[in-house]
Design a protein around this motif. Structure first.
Motif, mmCIF file in Angstrom:
data_model
loop_
_atom_site.group_PDB
_atom_site.id
_atom_site.type_symbol
_atom_site.label_atom_id
_atom_site.label_comp_id
_atom_site.label_asym_id
_atom_site.label_seq_id
_atom_site.Cartn_x
_atom_site.Cartn_y
_atom_site.Cartn_z
ATOM 1 N N UNK A 44 0.859 -1.181 0.000
ATOM 2 C CA UNK A 44 0.000 0.000 0.000
ATOM 3 C C UNK A 44 0.901 1.237 0.000
ATOM 4 N N UNK A 45 0.679 2.104 -0.978
ATOM 5 C CA UNK A 45 1.524 3.283 -1.157
ATOM 6 C C UNK A 45 0.645 4.527 -1.166
ATOM 7 N N UNK A 46 1.099 5.555 -0.455
ATOM 8 C CA UNK A 46 0.462 6.866 -0.514
ATOM 9 C C UNK A 46 1.540 7.864 -0.891
ATOM 10 N N UNK A 47 1.175 8.785 -1.799
ATOM 11 C CA UNK A 47 2.142 9.771 -2.253
ATOM 12 C C UNK A 47 1.415 10.988 -2.796
ATOM 13 N N UNK A 48 1.999 12.147 -2.608
ATOM 14 C CA UNK A 48 1.460 13.375 -3.195
ATOM 15 C C UNK A 48 2.296 13.690 -4.425
ATOM 16 N N UNK A 49 1.637 13.803 -5.573
ATOM 17 C CA UNK A 49 2.302 14.138 -6.835
ATOM 18 C C UNK A 49 1.655 15.419 -7.346
ATOM 19 N N UNK A 50 2.394 16.531 -7.220
ATOM 20 C CA UNK A 50 1.823 17.813 -7.622
ATOM 21 C C UNK A 50 0.614 18.137 -6.768
ATOM 22 N N UNK A 51 -0.516 18.339 -7.403
ATOM 23 C CA UNK A 51 -1.750 18.679 -6.700
ATOM 24 C C UNK A 51 -2.534 17.460 -6.240
ATOM 25 N N UNK A 52 -2.075 16.276 -6.595
ATOM 26 C CA UNK A 52 -2.861 15.068 -6.380
ATOM 27 C C UNK A 52 -2.288 14.177 -5.284
ATOM 28 N N UNK A 53 -3.176 13.668 -4.435
ATOM 29 C CA UNK A 53 -2.816 12.621 -3.498
ATOM 30 C C UNK A 53 -3.099 11.303 -4.184
ATOM 31 N N UNK A 54 -2.085 10.475 -4.300
ATOM 32 C CA UNK A 54 -2.212 9.208 -5.013
ATOM 33 C C UNK A 54 -2.137 8.067 -4.011
ATOM 34 N N UNK A 55 -3.085 7.163 -4.089
ATOM 35 C CA UNK A 55 -3.050 5.939 -3.296
ATOM 36 C C UNK A 55 -3.021 4.772 -4.263
ATOM 37 N N UNK A 56 -2.149 3.829 -3.982
ATOM 38 C CA UNK A 56 -1.981 2.676 -4.854
ATOM 39 C C UNK A 56 -1.898 1.424 -4.000
ATOM 40 N N UNK A 57 -2.642 0.433 -4.383
ATOM 41 C CA UNK A 57 -2.531 -0.884 -3.760
ATOM 42 C C UNK A 57 -2.018 -1.816 -4.849
ATOM 43 N N UNK A 58 -0.869 -2.420 -4.574
ATOM 44 C CA UNK A 58 -0.246 -3.314 -5.547
ATOM 45 C C UNK A 58 -0.079 -4.692 -4.921
ATOM 46 N N UNK A 59 -0.136 -5.688 -5.764
ATOM 47 C CA UNK A 59 0.085 -7.053 -5.323
ATOM 48 C C UNK A 59 1.387 -7.583 -5.894
ATOM 49 N N UNK A 60 2.181 -8.234 -5.057
ATOM 50 C CA UNK A 60 3.408 -8.866 -5.523
ATOM 51 C C UNK A 60 3.005 -10.062 -6.380
ATOM 52 N N UNK A 61 3.620 -10.166 -7.560
ATOM 53 C CA UNK A 61 3.267 -11.226 -8.502
ATOM 54 C C UNK A 61 4.496 -12.069 -8.835
ATOM 55 N N UNK A 62 4.240 -13.292 -9.257
ATOM 56 C CA UNK A 62 5.317 -14.183 -9.683
ATOM 57 C C UNK A 62 5.833 -13.742 -11.047
ATOM 58 N N UNK A 63 7.138 -13.660 -11.158
ATOM 59 C CA UNK A 63 7.794 -13.329 -12.421
ATOM 60 C C UNK A 63 9.144 -14.042 -12.373
ATOM 61 N N UNK A 64 9.282 -15.109 -13.140
ATOM 62 C CA UNK A 64 10.483 -15.947 -13.075
ATOM 63 C C UNK A 64 11.766 -15.189 -13.362
#
Length: 138
Positions: A44-64
């Motif tokens: 879970x990532x929160x970040x302010x980019x310019x005028x925008x508050x960005x929230x991102x939920x990412x899932x770790x995935x398998x990549x050989x």
């Protein structure tokens, strides 16, 4: 699909670099995000980019081929995937990270400007992570 790739040569063997990348919360925090929380396979990532508050939920995935890979599960992108690769060299290790993303869902700003802003921001984040790796390895 838009793409950002950053590469850095590190003066250490892949065996020294890998454990640092696997410290997922510390490694992700090194990107300079306002907040990072890792719970299992979810980032879970929160970040302010310019005028925008960005929230991102990412899932770790398998990549050989990757030492760490994750995809957006919730956030501003239509699609987003990042993968980190290590390659042993005579001088140590080359680490590369590639983020691909599609269609930023932000009101007001057009897609071309969004892609430019995202590429610049993402390059900065990846370089900050690689700076952290260099500092940890020295």
């Amino acid at each position: 699909m838009e793409e950002v790739t950053v590469t850095r040569d590190l003066p250490a063997a892949p065996e020294a670099v890998l454990p640092l990348v696997e410290e997922t919360e510390s490694f992700m925090s090194a990107a300079g995000f306002d907040a990072v929380r890792v719970e299992g396979e979810t980032i879970r990532i929160q970040n302010r980019v310019g005028l925008f508050d960005v929230e991102l939920i990412a899932g770790i995935v398998a990549d050989d081929d990757a030492v760490l890979a994750y995809e957006q599960e919730e956030g501003i992108f239509e699609d987003m995937h990042t993968a980190y690769h290590l390659e042993e060299t005579d001088e140590g290790t080359t680490i590369s990270a590639t983020t691909t993303f599609e269609a930023v869902d932000l009101p007001i700003v057009g897609q071309v400007l969004d892609a430019t802003v995202v590429k610049r921001q993402r390059s900065s984040e990846l370089n900050a992570q690689f700076d952290w790796l260099e500092a940890e390895l020295s």
